[in-house]
Design a protein around this motif. Structure first.
Motif, PDB file in Angstrom:
ATOM      1  N   CYS A   1      57.326 128.785  28.543  1.00 53.02           N
ATOM      2  CA  CYS A   1      56.438 128.482  29.834  1.00 53.02           C
ATOM      3  C   CYS A   1      56.406 130.128  30.282  1.00 53.02           C
ATOM      4  O   CYS A   1      55.400 130.204  31.295  1.00 53.02           O
ATOM      5  CB  CYS A   1      57.053 127.272  30.639  1.00 53.02           C
ATOM      6  N   PHE A   2      57.474 130.894  30.138  1.00 53.52           N
ATOM      7  CA  PHE A   2      57.301 132.130  31.125  1.00 53.52           C
ATOM      8  C   PHE A   2      57.668 133.251  30.211  1.00 53.52           C
ATOM      9  O   PHE A   2      57.520 134.545  31.023  1.00 53.52           O
ATOM     10  CB  PHE A   2      58.807 132.008  31.838  1.00 53.52           C
ATOM     11  N   THR A   3      57.596 133.393  28.792  1.00 49.31           N
ATOM     12  CA  THR A   3      58.140 134.676  28.479  1.00 49.31           C
ATOM     13  C   THR A   3      56.869 135.212  27.377  1.00 49.31           C
ATOM     14  O   THR A   3      57.394 136.312  26.687  1.00 49.31           O
ATOM     15  CB  THR A   3      59.558 134.492  27.522  1.00 49.31           C
ATOM     16  N   GLY A   4      55.992 134.482  26.977  1.00 48.44           N
ATOM     17  CA  GLY A   4      54.736 135.117  26.415  1.00 48.44           C
ATOM     18  C   GLY A   4      54.906 134.736  24.789  1.00 48.44           C
ATOM     19  O   GLY A   4      54.036 134.956  24.024  1.00 48.44           O
ATOM     20  N   ILE A   5      55.944 133.756  24.610  1.00 54.67           N
ATOM     21  CA  ILE A   5      56.046 133.513  23.233  1.00 54.67           C
ATOM     22  C   ILE A   5      55.220 132.158  22.850  1.00 54.67           C
ATOM     23  O   ILE A   5      55.021 131.734  21.664  1.00 54.67           O
ATOM     24  CB  ILE A   5      57.551 133.057  22.704  1.00 54.67           C
ATOM     25  N   ASP A   6      54.756 131.265  23.599  1.00 55.18           N
ATOM     26  CA  ASP A   6      53.954 130.129  23.571  1.00 55.18           C
ATOM     27  C   ASP A   6      52.948 129.963  24.588  1.00 55.18           C
ATOM     28  O   ASP A   6      53.090 128.850  25.487  1.00 55.18           O
ATOM     29  CB  ASP A   6      54.918 129.189  23.211  1.00 55.18           C
ATOM     30  N   GLU A   7      52.114 130.841  24.691  1.00 51.53           N
ATOM     31  CA  GLU A   7      51.101 130.843  25.900  1.00 51.53           C
ATOM     32  C   GLU A   7      50.200 129.747  25.839  1.00 51.53           C
ATOM     33  O   GLU A   7      49.758 129.386  24.338  1.00 51.53           O
ATOM     34  CB  GLU A   7      50.418 132.125  26.263  1.00 51.53           C
ATOM     35  N   PHE A   8      49.437 129.120  26.728  1.00 54.35           N
ATOM     36  CA  PHE A   8      48.495 127.861  26.549  1.00 54.35           C
ATOM     37  C   PHE A   8      49.231 126.821  25.597  1.00 54.35           C
ATOM     38  O   PHE A   8      48.417 126.119  25.059  1.00 54.35           O
ATOM     39  CB  PHE A   8      47.156 128.482  26.094  1.00 54.35           C
TER      40      PHE A   8
END
Length: 638
Positions: A266-273
Motif C-alpha cells: 500500500c505504501f512502497t510502490g511495489i503494487d500500486e492501484f
C-alpha cells in the motif's frame, strides 16, 4: 505571505475591465490570440483541462502529511527531539497568517477553479457530443471534474471555519462574482455530496472497471467507489452513523475491493492501484517540461520522511508499535536470525524464531534494534552508515517507513538522491483504502452495539499483519491452529484479563487500531475533533517523560554504537526475553540515573507539552480562514 487564488485573480479582473474599456474604441481582435472561447473546442481540450485538476491533487498541502499530523497525537516535528520551539502548528499557536493555513486553502481553491473551468467548458460543448461514444466520453470528463471538485470541498469543509467556506459552482468572471459570501457548513456539505453523488453514478466503480470500460490508459482516474467512500466519510465526520453505515457496507460487499496480503504493497510502490486501493494520488519521475513546481509529477514526501528532517511519530505511538505482539501460532511470524555468542560476536543462523516486532510495525516505522526487517538492504542498526543516509540517533530515533522505498536493496543509501531524482519519488499516496472502510464500519457496529461484527472487521486487519486477534475463537473466522484469539482488550495476559466489551473496544479502535494502521493516512484531526477528545488526548500523552538508550551492534564494524536512539519511558530499562541479545546491546547515557533521579544535563523528552496547554477547541479544532482571504473578499462576514 503567500497570496490566495482570489487575491491573485481580483487584480486581473480589474485589469481586464479597464482593458476592455480602452479597447472598445479600437474594436479590434487579434486572430492569433488564444482565449477561453477558442481553447475549449472538443473532448481533447476538456481532457487537457482535466489533467490540470488532477495535477492540483499533487500539492502536498492538500493532504498535509508533513505538518497536519503534528497538531495531533500522531507526530512531532523532528526538531522537537531537541526540544526546539517555534513551530506554530505543533504548539497550537497557529493563526490566520500561518503559512500552512494559507497554503492548504490556496491548493484546494486552485483545484476548484480548474475543475470549474472544465465543467463550464463541458456545458458549452455538450450539444456538440452527438454520438453515443462522444456523449459517454463527455460524461466521464464531467463526472471526474465534479468528483474532484467535491473532494477539494471535502478537504475545505472538514478543515476550515467550522465547515463554512465560499462555494463556487462556476468560474467567476465579473468582479462581483469573486466577492461571494461564505456558505453555511450545511450548504457546503450538500454541495460536495451532490458532486460526489454525480461522480458515483456516472464513473466506473473501481480501477479495474475503468480499465474494462475505457481502456488501459485510464488507470488512476477517480472512481465511483471513491466518491461513495467520501460520502460515507462526510457522514462519519459528523458522527452520522446511521447514514454512513449502509454506504460503508455497500463498499465492502458490492465492489471488488480486498485487503492485500502485505501492508507494504500500500505504501512502497511495489503494487500500486491494488485491490485495497480505493483512490490514490498518482506520482511518477517524469517532470513537466516547463519545470513548473506544481506540475512536477513526483512527490517530496518520501525524501523528507526518509531524511528525518520534517516529521517523526510521537513517542507514545512509537511505543504502541513496539509493544504489538506477533502471533506465535502464525507461521508468517517465524524468521531466521543470526545469534550472538557470549562474547558478542555474531554466529550461525537460528531458524524459525519469533519476530521481534510485528509486521505492522515493520511496514510503518523503524526501530534500531529490529534484526528481522532490513531497511534499504541493511539491518536497522546499520542504516545510516552511508554518507547520504541520516543515522538512527536522538534526533532521528525512528524513521517513518510509509511512503518511502525502504524495501529496496541499495546497501543502506536510502531514498534516491541522485541529481535527477533529488527530493523526488514516484510512490503513490493513498487517500482512501479498504482498511479504513473496515475500521469506519467497525465503529458503526460498535455504535449500534454489535460487538461480534465490529470484531470481525478489526480482526481482518489484524490478521493481515499476523497479530494476535481479539475476542473469542468460537465466533472468529480464522483457524485456531494458526491464529491466537485473546478475550483480553490489551492482549497482555501478564496484567490480568479484561474481557472485550463495546466500550473498551471503542477505546481500542480509537487509540490503537486507527493510529497504528492509518498513521499519516486518515484524517486524525477530524477524528479527534468528532470524538471530542483532542485536548484530553494531547494532555494525556504530554504527561509522559522519555529518554533514549544507546544501542550497540557488533555487526557494524568501526562504528558499532548508535547514540541515544531507543526511546524508553523515563526510569525504565530495555529488556528482552531473547537470551541471544546480550545485555550490553543497550547502554545508558552517562548523564542519566534510572533510580528515580533526574538527569544532570538535558531534560527528559516530552511530546506535545506546549500544544496540550495551548489547545483550545474553538480556536484549533478547525483551521481559521486565511488572512489573505479576509483581505480580498469584500463580502467576508466573520
Amino acid at each position: 505571505m503567500k497570496k490566495t487564488l482570489l487575491t491573485k485573480i481580483i487584480p486581473l479582473a480589474l485589469l481586464a475591465i479597464l482593458f476592455q474599456a480602452c479597447t472598445d474604441e479600437l474594436d479590434q481582435v487579434n486572430p492569433n490570440a488564444l482565449t477561453l472561447d477558442t481553447f475549449w473546442q472538443n473532448s481533447g481540450d476538456l481532457n487537457a483541462g482535466l489533467n490540470t485538476v488532477y495535477a492540483s491533487l499533487r500539492d502536498e498541502n492538500v493532504l498535509g502529511i508533513l505538518w497536519d499530523y503534528t497538531r495531533t497525537d500522531i507526530a512531532v516535528p523532528s526538531s522537537q527531539r531537541q526540544n526546539a520551539t517555534g513551530n506554530p502548528i505543533y504548539e497550537q499557536t497557529f493563526d490566520l497568517s500561518t503559512d500552512q493555513v494559507q497554503d492548504r486553502w490556496d491548493a484546494c481553491f486552485r483545484g476548484i477553479f480548474r475543475a470549474n473551468q472544465v465543467i463550464d467548458a463541458y456545458n458549452n460543448l455538450e450539444s456538440t457530443f452527438t454520438t453515443e461514444e462522444a456523449q459517454q466520453t463527455g460524461t466521464y470528463i464531467l463526472a471526474q471534474a465534479r468528483a474532484l471538485r467535491g473532494y477539494f470541498y471535502y478537504v475545505l469543509h472538514s478543515s476550515y471555519n467550522q465547515g463554512s467556506v465560499p462555494v463556487f459552482d462556476t468560474v467567476p468572471v465579473e468582479f462581483e462574482e469573486f466577492q461571494i459570501s461564505f456558505s453555511s457548513a450545511a450548504e457546503v456539505k450538500a454541495f460536495l455530496i451532490a458532486d460526489l453523488q454525480f461522480g458515483m453514478e456516472n464513473l466506473p466503480a473501481t480501477y479495474n472497471a475503468w480499465q474494462e470500460d475505457a481502456g488501459t490508459g485510464n488507470l488512476g482516474r477517480v472512481t465511483g467507489g471513491f466518491c461513495e467512500a467520501l460520502i460515507a466519510k462526510t457522514y462519519m465526520n459528523e458522527n452520522d452513523f446511521g447514514n454512513a453505515e449502509p454506504i460503508l457496507k455497500n463498499l465492502i460487499d458490492n465492489y471488488d475491493y480486498a485487503l492485500v496480503d502485505d501492508l507494504a504493497k500500500c505504501f512502497t510502490g511495489i503494487d500500486e492501484f491494488n485491490s485495497e486501493s480505493i483512490f490514490e494520488i498518482n506520482f511518477s519521475y517524469d517532470a513537466n517540461p516547463l519545470g513548473l513546481e506544481e506540475q512536477n509529477l513526483s512527490q517530496r514526501i518520501a525524501s523528507f520522511l526518509n531524511d528525518g528532517n520534517r516529521v517523526h511519530f510521537t513517542s507514545w505511538l512509537t511505543l504502541k508499535y513496539r509493544n504489538e505482539k506477533p502471533d506465535e501460532l502464525d507461521p508468517a511470524n517465524l524468521v531466521n536470525r543470526n545469534i550472538y555468542l557470549a562474547n558478542g560476536d555474531l554466529d550461525s543462523i537460528q531458524e524459525n524464531v519469533l519476530r521481534m516486532y510485528s509486521l505492522r510495525m515493520a511496514n510503518s516505522v523503524s526501530s534500531v534494534d529490529d534484526r528481522d526487517t532490513k531497511m534499504y538492504g541493511v539491518e536497522m542498526a546499520e542504516y545510516g552508515r552511508a554518507t547520504t543516509a541520516a543515522p538512527h540517533a536522538r534526533q532521528f530515533p525512528n524513521f517513518i517507513k510509509k511512503f518511502t522505498s525502504w524495501n529496496t536493496n541499495n546497501g543502506g543509501i536510502g531514498e534516491d538522491e541522485s541529481p535527477d531524482r533529488d527530493q523526488r519519488s514516484d510512490i503513490n499516496i493513498p487517500i482512501v483504502r479498504l482498511a479504513e472502510v473496515y475500521l469506519l464500519y467497525a465503529e458503526c457496529m460498535l455504535e449500534k452495539g454489535d460487538l461480534t461484527e465490529a470484531l470481525r472487521y478489526i480482526n481482518r486487519i489484524r490478521k493481515r499483519s499476523h497479530l494476535n486477534l481479539l475476542g473469542n475463537a468460537s465466533v472468529g473466522e480464522y483457524s485456531t491452529a494458526t491464529s491466537t484469539y485473546m478475550n483480553d482488550i490489551d492482549l497482555d495476559p501478564s496484567n490480568g484479563e479484561e474481557a472485550v466489551t463495546i466500550a473498551n473496544l471503542m477505546e481500542h479502535l480509537r487509540f490503537t487500531e486507527k493510529p497504528l494502521e492509518l498513521s499519516l493516512e486518515d484524517q486524525r484531526p477530524i477524528d479527534l475533533r468528532r470524538w471530542g477528545v483532542w485536548k484530553e488526548q494531547l494532555t494525556y500523552i504530554s504527561q509522559f517523560e522519555y529518554d533514549a538508550y544507546h544501542f550497540k551492534n557488533n555487526a557494524m564494524g568501526k562504528s558499532p554504537t548508535r547514540w541515544r536512539n531507543f526511546i524508553m519511558p523515563a526510569g525504565e530499562e530495555p529488556s528482552y526475553d531473547d537470551p541471544n541479545l546480550p545485555p550490553y546491546a543497550f547502554r545508558l547515557p552517562n548523564n542519566i540515573q534510572v533510580n528515580g533521579n533526574r538527569r544532570t544535563k538535558e531534560p527528559f523528552l516530552k511530546d506535545h507539552l506546549l500544544g496540550s496547554q495551548n489547545f483550545n477547541e474553538d480556536l484549533h479544532s478547525y483551521l481559521p480562514v486565511p488572512q489573505d482571504e479576509i483581505n480580498s473578499n469584500l463580502n467576508w462576514d466573520q
